[in-house]
Write an enzyme that holds these catalytic residues in place. Structure first.
Site, short mmCIF file in Angstrom:
data_model
loop_
_atom_site.label_atom_id
_atom_site.label_comp_id
_atom_site.label_asym_id
_atom_site.label_seq_id
_atom_site.Cartn_x
_atom_site.Cartn_y
_atom_site.Cartn_z
CG ASP A 44 41.07 40.36 43.28
OD1 ASP A 44 40.29 40.65 42.35
OD2 ASP A 44 40.68 39.96 44.40
CB SER A 45 40.32 40.05 37.54
OG SER A 45 40.88 41.31 37.19
CG ASP A 83 41.17 44.48 43.64
OD1 ASP A 83 40.49 45.12 44.46
OD2 ASP A 83 40.70 43.60 42.90
CE LYS A 112 37.89 46.64 42.88
NZ LYS A 112 37.50 45.48 43.73
CD GLU A 114 36.22 41.44 45.96
OE1 GLU A 114 35.61 40.55 46.58
OE2 GLU A 114 36.79 41.26 44.87
CD GLU A 181 32.19 41.68 39.90
OE1 GLU A 181 33.02 42.21 40.65
OE2 GLU A 181 32.44 40.68 39.20
O1 KIV Z 1 39.55 42.38 40.03
C1 KIV Z 1 38.81 42.90 39.19
O2 KIV Z 1 39.08 42.95 37.99
C2 KIV Z 1 37.59 43.55 39.66
C3 KIV Z 1 36.66 44.08 38.63
C4 KIV Z 1 35.75 43.01 38.19
C5 KIV Z 1 35.94 45.27 39.10
O3 KIV Z 1 37.38 43.63 40.83
#
Ligand code: KIV
Length: 285
Positions: A44-45, A83, A112, A114, A181
């Site tokens: 989600d970055s 994510d 994934k 969090e 992280e």
């Molecule tokens: O969204 C993302 O890129 C992340 C990484 C920093 C692991 O969660």
């Protein structure tokens, strides 16, 4: 089915380091897969590095599905991990299940989330339903308001306890791996030793079972990157120089060159055609 499965990732613990990189589109996915990455991750970055947002809180399920579909088309070997964005799994287990399924249907092999301890039931249900899950603890950017910003984690004893509880809960719920992280490397080492599933670090030191970096950071597309990033290229300058050269070539008439275009070899033939076309056009109007 792709070559790298969640089971293979688990088997890599203690044998070989796991490599993971983010990617958000088809060409990047092709390149990352060819480079031999183990996990290609639609993080989600993307809210920040692709859409220019200040944080990840505005990323929607639709955006994640859209980018997952593009990445999944480019990957044959690596595990494709997607994510779950902010509030796509916190409201209820049902909603979390439905949203995870959308990412799998878009081509991801795993999702994934969090956190860990707070999502024990969700992770367990997802895994039992056939959706492999990776957890994420330490700095969890979706909770940056609560955490008081993007900061190094694990100095305080309560934080170490919280991180370890997340890790243990993820393992117990059946997650196949977890991201650690931006935490002190001693804490990452402790977690890595305490769980049987692999830990994948970002800014958490060398003791993790693998490492992940964000595409735009490692390739030097941005100037300002987190302090734990190693820049492996300076694409920002390279792309800028290429674009300037293209602009100057066009302005100064150096592009296109004869090898970039095609013309009639028989000019008389073209002249006849030109005349006939112009006549017809003027008749019509
Ligand atoms: O969204 C993302 O890129 C992340 C990484 C920093 C692991 O969660």
């Amino acid at each position: 089915m792709r070559e790298i499965t969640p089971k293979k990732i688990v088997e890599m613990k203690g044998r070989e380091k796991i490599t993971m990189v983010t990617a958000y589109d088809y060409p990047s996915a092709l390149i990352a897969d060819k480079a031999g990455m183990d996990i290609i991750f639609i993080g989600d970055s993307l809210g920040m590095v692709v859409y220019g947002e200040e944080n990840t809180l505005n990323v929607s399920m639709d955006q994640m599905v859209y980018h997952t579909r593009a990445v999944a088309k480019g990957v044959k070997r690596a595990l494709v991990l997607a994510d779950m964005p902010f509030m796509s799994y916190e409201v209820s287990i049902e909603e979390g299940m439905k949203n995870a399924a959308r990412l799998i249907q878009a081509g991801a092999d795993a999702v994934k989330i969090e956190g860990g301890y707070d999502h024990y039931k969700l992770v367990k249900k997802l895994v039992r339903s056939g959706i492999p899950v990776m957890g994420h603890t330490g700095l969890t950017p979706q909770r940056y308001l609560r955490l008081g910003g993007y900061r190094l984690m694990g100095e305080r004893e309560e934080e170490i306890e919280e991180i370890l509880m997340d890790a243990k809960a993820l393992e117990k719920a059946g997650a196949f791996a977890m991201v650690l992280e931006f935490m002190l490397s001693d804490v990452a080492k402790l977690v890595t030793e305490e769980v049987k599933i692999p830990t994948i670090g970002i800014g958490s030191g060398p003791h993790c079972d693998g490492q992940v970096l964000v595409w735009h950071d490692l390739l030097g597309i941005y100037e300002n990157v987190p302090p734990f990033v190693k820049k492996y290229a300076d694409l920002r300058s390279m792309i800028g120089l290429a674009l300037e050269e293209y602009k100057n070539d066009v302005k100064d008439g150096r592009f296109p060159e004869p090898r970039h275009y095609w013309e009639f070899l028989d000019k008389d033939d073209f002249e006849k055609k030109r005349k006939r076309v112009l006549e017809r056009i003027s008749e019509d109007h």
